[in-house]
Design a protein around this motif. Sequence first.
Motif, PDB file in Angstrom:
ATOM      1  N   LEU A 105       0.825  -1.207   0.000  1.00 15.71           N
ATOM      2  CA  LEU A 105       0.000   0.000   0.000  1.00 15.71           C
ATOM      3  C   LEU A 105       0.857   1.253   0.000  1.00 15.71           C
ATOM      4  CD1 LEU A 105      -2.828   1.253   0.191  1.00 15.71           C
ATOM      5  CD2 LEU A 105      -2.657   1.062   2.677  1.00 15.71           C
ATOM      6  N   GLN A 106       1.938   1.227   0.790  1.00 19.47           N
ATOM      7  CA  GLN A 106       2.811   2.392   0.825  1.00 19.47           C
ATOM      8  C   GLN A 106       3.492   2.617  -0.510  1.00 19.47           C
ATOM      9  OE1 GLN A 106       5.680   2.206   3.957  1.00 19.47           O
ATOM     10  NE2 GLN A 106       6.221   4.360   3.827  1.00 19.47           N
ATOM     11  N   LEU A 107       3.931   1.514  -1.139  1.00 21.58           N
ATOM     12  CA  LEU A 107       4.550   1.649  -2.457  1.00 21.58           C
ATOM     13  C   LEU A 107       3.544   2.151  -3.486  1.00 21.58           C
ATOM     14  CD1 LEU A 107       6.762  -1.572  -2.594  1.00 21.58           C
ATOM     15  CD2 LEU A 107       7.477   0.777  -2.148  1.00 21.58           C
ATOM     16  N   SER A 108       2.299   1.657  -3.406  1.00 25.57           N
ATOM     17  CA  SER A 108       1.266   2.141  -4.323  1.00 25.57           C
ATOM     18  C   SER A 108       0.989   3.613  -4.087  1.00 25.57           C
ATOM     19  CB  SER A 108      -0.014   1.321  -4.131  1.00 25.57           C
ATOM     20  OG  SER A 108       0.199  -0.042  -4.418  1.00 25.57           O
ATOM     21  N   HIS A 109       0.982   3.996  -2.803  1.00 23.33           N
ATOM     22  CA  HIS A 109       0.765   5.408  -2.490  1.00 23.33           C
ATOM     23  C   HIS A 109       1.888   6.274  -3.048  1.00 23.33           C
ATOM     24  CE1 HIS A 109      -0.682   8.901  -0.326  1.00 23.33           C
ATOM     25  NE2 HIS A 109       0.487   9.033   0.277  1.00 23.33           N
ATOM     26  N   GLN A 110       3.123   5.798  -2.935  1.00 29.58           N
ATOM     27  CA  GLN A 110       4.241   6.559  -3.466  1.00 29.58           C
ATOM     28  C   GLN A 110       4.185   6.636  -4.990  1.00 29.58           C
ATOM     29  OE1 GLN A 110       6.039   8.309  -1.556  1.00 29.58           O
ATOM     30  NE2 GLN A 110       5.090   7.419   0.276  1.00 29.58           N
ATOM     31  N   LYS A 111       3.750   5.536  -5.607  1.00 32.75           N
ATOM     32  CA  LYS A 111       3.608   5.579  -7.062  1.00 32.75           C
ATOM     33  C   LYS A 111       2.532   6.576  -7.484  1.00 32.75           C
ATOM     34  CE  LYS A 111       5.147   0.822  -7.888  1.00 32.75           C
ATOM     35  NZ  LYS A 111       4.758  -0.527  -8.361  1.00 32.75           N
ATOM     36  N   LEU A 112       1.435   6.606  -6.716  1.00 30.31           N
ATOM     37  CA  LEU A 112       0.385   7.578  -7.024  1.00 30.31           C
ATOM     38  C   LEU A 112       0.890   9.000  -6.835  1.00 30.31           C
ATOM     39  CD1 LEU A 112      -2.760   5.873  -5.438  1.00 30.31           C
ATOM     40  CD2 LEU A 112      -2.255   6.177  -7.859  1.00 30.31           C
ATOM     41  N   ARG A 113       1.674   9.211  -5.775  1.00 22.33           N
ATOM     42  CA  ARG A 113       2.216  10.555  -5.556  1.00 22.33           C
ATOM     43  C   ARG A 113       3.194  10.936  -6.660  1.00 22.33           C
ATOM     44  NH1 ARG A 113       4.367  11.543   0.306  1.00 22.33           N
ATOM     45  NH2 ARG A 113       4.542  13.610  -0.621  1.00 22.33           N
ATOM     46  N   ARG A 114       4.008   9.950  -7.091  1.00 22.17           N
ATOM     47  CA  ARG A 114       4.928  10.239  -8.187  1.00 22.17           C
ATOM     48  C   ARG A 114       4.160  10.544  -9.465  1.00 22.17           C
ATOM     49  NH1 ARG A 114       7.581   5.863  -7.992  1.00 22.17           N
ATOM     50  NH2 ARG A 114       6.807   4.807  -9.837  1.00 22.17           N
ATOM     51  N   LEU A 115       3.078   9.788  -9.680  1.00 17.04           N
ATOM     52  CA  LEU A 115       2.237  10.040 -10.846  1.00 17.04           C
ATOM     53  C   LEU A 115       1.585  11.407 -10.757  1.00 17.04           C
ATOM     54  CD1 LEU A 115       0.933   9.019 -13.451  1.00 17.04           C
ATOM     55  CD2 LEU A 115      -0.861   7.981 -12.058  1.00 17.04           C
ATOM     56  N   ALA A 116       1.135  11.772  -9.540  1.00 18.02           N
ATOM     57  CA  ALA A 116       0.533  13.103  -9.362  1.00 18.02           C
ATOM     58  C   ALA A 116       1.552  14.201  -9.629  1.00 18.02           C
ATOM     59  CB  ALA A 116      -0.032  13.224  -7.953  1.00 18.02           C
ATOM     60  N   ALA A 117       2.784  13.984  -9.146  1.00 17.23           N
ATOM     61  CA  ALA A 117       3.829  14.979  -9.407  1.00 17.23           C
ATOM     62  C   ALA A 117       4.113  15.094 -10.897  1.00 17.23           C
ATOM     63  CB  ALA A 117       5.100  14.598  -8.647  1.00 17.23           C
ATOM     64  N   HIS A 118       4.155  13.937 -11.570  1.00 14.16           N
ATOM     65  CA  HIS A 118       4.400  13.955 -13.017  1.00 14.16           C
ATOM     66  C   HIS A 118       3.245  14.631 -13.750  1.00 14.16           C
ATOM     67  CE1 HIS A 118       6.017  12.692 -16.835  1.00 14.16           C
ATOM     68  NE2 HIS A 118       4.901  12.056 -17.148  1.00 14.16           N
ATOM     69  N   ALA A 119       2.003  14.309 -13.339  1.00 15.41           N
ATOM     70  CA  ALA A 119       0.847  14.937 -13.982  1.00 15.41           C
ATOM     71  C   ALA A 119       0.831  16.440 -13.729  1.00 15.41           C
ATOM     72  CB  ALA A 119      -0.441  14.296 -13.462  1.00 15.41           C
ATOM     73  N   ASP A 120       1.183  16.842 -12.508  1.00 13.14           N
ATOM     74  CA  ASP A 120       1.209  18.270 -12.200  1.00 13.14           C
ATOM     75  C   ASP A 120       2.282  18.985 -13.006  1.00 13.14           C
ATOM     76  OD1 ASP A 120       0.122  20.356 -10.256  1.00 13.14           O
ATOM     77  OD2 ASP A 120       2.276  20.554  -9.931  1.00 13.14           O
ATOM     78  N   GLN A 121       3.432  18.341 -13.164  1.00 15.86           N
ATOM     79  CA  GLN A 121       4.494  18.937 -13.962  1.00 15.86           C
ATOM     80  C   GLN A 121       4.072  19.061 -15.418  1.00 15.86           C
ATOM     81  OE1 GLN A 121       8.130  16.724 -13.845  1.00 15.86           O
ATOM     82  NE2 GLN A 121       9.275  18.228 -15.051  1.00 15.86           N
ATOM     83  N   ILE A 122       3.442  18.002 -15.938  1.00 20.47           N
ATOM     84  CA  ILE A 122       2.973  18.058 -17.328  1.00 20.47           C
ATOM     85  C   ILE A 122       1.923  19.157 -17.500  1.00 20.47           C
ATOM     86  CG2 ILE A 122       1.679  16.778 -19.078  1.00 20.47           C
ATOM     87  CD1 ILE A 122       3.070  14.267 -18.168  1.00 20.47           C
ATOM     88  N   LYS A 123       1.030  19.274 -16.490  1.00 13.94           N
ATOM     89  CA  LYS A 123      -0.005  20.308 -16.570  1.00 13.94           C
ATOM     90  C   LYS A 123       0.610  21.693 -16.601  1.00 13.94           C
ATOM     91  CE  LYS A 123      -2.391  21.111 -12.916  1.00 13.94           C
ATOM     92  NZ  LYS A 123      -3.352  20.957 -11.782  1.00 13.94           N
ATOM     93  N   GLU A 124       1.614  21.936 -15.756  1.00 13.49           N
ATOM     94  CA  GLU A 124       2.252  23.249 -15.754  1.00 13.49           C
ATOM     95  C   GLU A 124       2.999  23.516 -17.059  1.00 13.49           C
ATOM     96  OE1 GLU A 124       1.909  25.646 -13.710  1.00 13.49           O
ATOM     97  OE2 GLU A 124       0.727  24.588 -12.207  1.00 13.49           O
ATOM     98  N   GLU A 125       3.674  22.485 -17.571  1.00 14.24           N
ATOM     99  CA  GLU A 125       4.368  22.666 -18.851  1.00 14.24           C
ATOM    100  C   GLU A 125       3.383  22.922 -19.982  1.00 14.24           C
ATOM    101  OE1 GLU A 125       6.707  19.222 -19.372  1.00 14.24           O
ATOM    102  OE2 GLU A 125       8.223  19.774 -17.862  1.00 14.24           O
ATOM    103  N   GLU A 126       2.232  22.222 -19.938  1.00 11.20           N
ATOM    104  CA  GLU A 126       1.225  22.438 -20.978  1.00 11.20           C
ATOM    105  C   GLU A 126       0.625  23.834 -20.861  1.00 11.20           C
ATOM    106  OE1 GLU A 126      -0.872  21.137 -24.361  1.00 11.20           O
ATOM    107  OE2 GLU A 126       0.918  20.400 -23.309  1.00 11.20           O
ATOM    108  N   ARG A 127       0.406  24.272 -19.629  1.00 11.12           N
ATOM    109  CA  ARG A 127      -0.087  25.645 -19.442  1.00 11.12           C
ATOM    110  C   ARG A 127       0.920  26.658 -19.995  1.00 11.12           C
ATOM    111  NH1 ARG A 127      -2.558  26.127 -13.310  1.00 11.12           N
ATOM    112  NH2 ARG A 127      -4.584  25.110 -13.724  1.00 11.12           N
ATOM    113  N   LYS A 128       2.189  26.407 -19.700  1.00  8.58           N
ATOM    114  CA  LYS A 128       3.224  27.323 -20.189  1.00  8.58           C
ATOM    115  C   LYS A 128       3.261  27.335 -21.719  1.00  8.58           C
ATOM    116  CE  LYS A 128       7.066  27.091 -18.005  1.00  8.58           C
ATOM    117  NZ  LYS A 128       8.417  26.663 -17.528  1.00  8.58           N
TER     118      LYS A 128
END
Length: 339
Positions: A105-128
């Motif tokens: 569960l902790q590893l899945s949570h970390q993967k989700l957080r990493r995915l969220a960070a990646h999605a947030d980064q992509i969103k900011e780059e797309e906005r830019k």
Amino acid sequence: MRPIFDSTAAGMHAPWWLPGNSGRYLSSTMLIEHNGRMWQALFSVRKSDLYTRFDAFLPWLALLTGFASTMLLYMLFHTLASSRRRAIQMATGMTEELRASQIRLQLSHQKLRRLAAHADQIKEEERKRIAREIHDDLGQNLLVLRIDADMLASRTQRRHPRLNARARSTLEQIDATIKSVRQIINDLRPTVLDLGVNAAVEWQVAQFRLRTGIACEVSESHDDICLSDQCATALFRILQESLSNISQHANASRVQVKLEKCRDTVSMSVSDNGVGAAIDGRNKLGSFGLVGIEERIKLLGGTFHIESSPGAGMSVHVSVPLGADATAFPYQEESRASA
């Protein structure tokens, strides 16, 4: 010596004193004084009359009962020990399974957080990217149209009043469109972020003050705080979300924003004098504002806490490292969890 009285019937049993019968009898002698004379009384009984056939099996019955009792006690204690051993084994298995589930569960949570960070980064780059394309393409075209409309309005001002009025109206529409485009660009990716987090905070506070009419002050302890683009963007989005929550829910008349640098960390706090809220209000269904702020800070490896109570306003405090990287932190945390 002649017996005076014999309790045995004559002819039925041989006397006990005869040879060969002494082993089958038990005898006893007693001296009795009677009429001035000493008499010797002899008593005898057959050994077979002292016990029955049941008495012969009684020792074996006692042995069998003792053995059965011993076996029952052994089975009882063995069952108890086996049950305890099985319970311990089951508890150990369940504990290991629970630990494994927690790790997964902790590893899945970390993967989700990493995915969220990646999605947030992509969103900011797309906005830019979208903001840059709007500025470079649509903005330039609107600027060219405005120049042409302004030239047309200037040349038709005296000779063609009606055409001049249409040109002036078109010019106003172009100006309104340019203003809307600039607002869209600022919503997507404010260009003031390229000037630093200090300028971005001051610009956002000025926009909030102009839009809502709420008094808002900025307090800075350092000028030109150097942060990575991700960290500066995250602080700017957190400020946007906090000010949006204040304008929508706080019913406040005064807001104070503090931006401070302390050694290797940058902290920002947004306080208001509004109605406040319960601390657990961020856990309400459908409430993602404060949850989004908390997640952004966790991705940067920072800290986040709220001070609030009903009727006493709310203060949102965030703190992030100067070299925070939203993409690297989840990997580090996952490696610590695996270890």
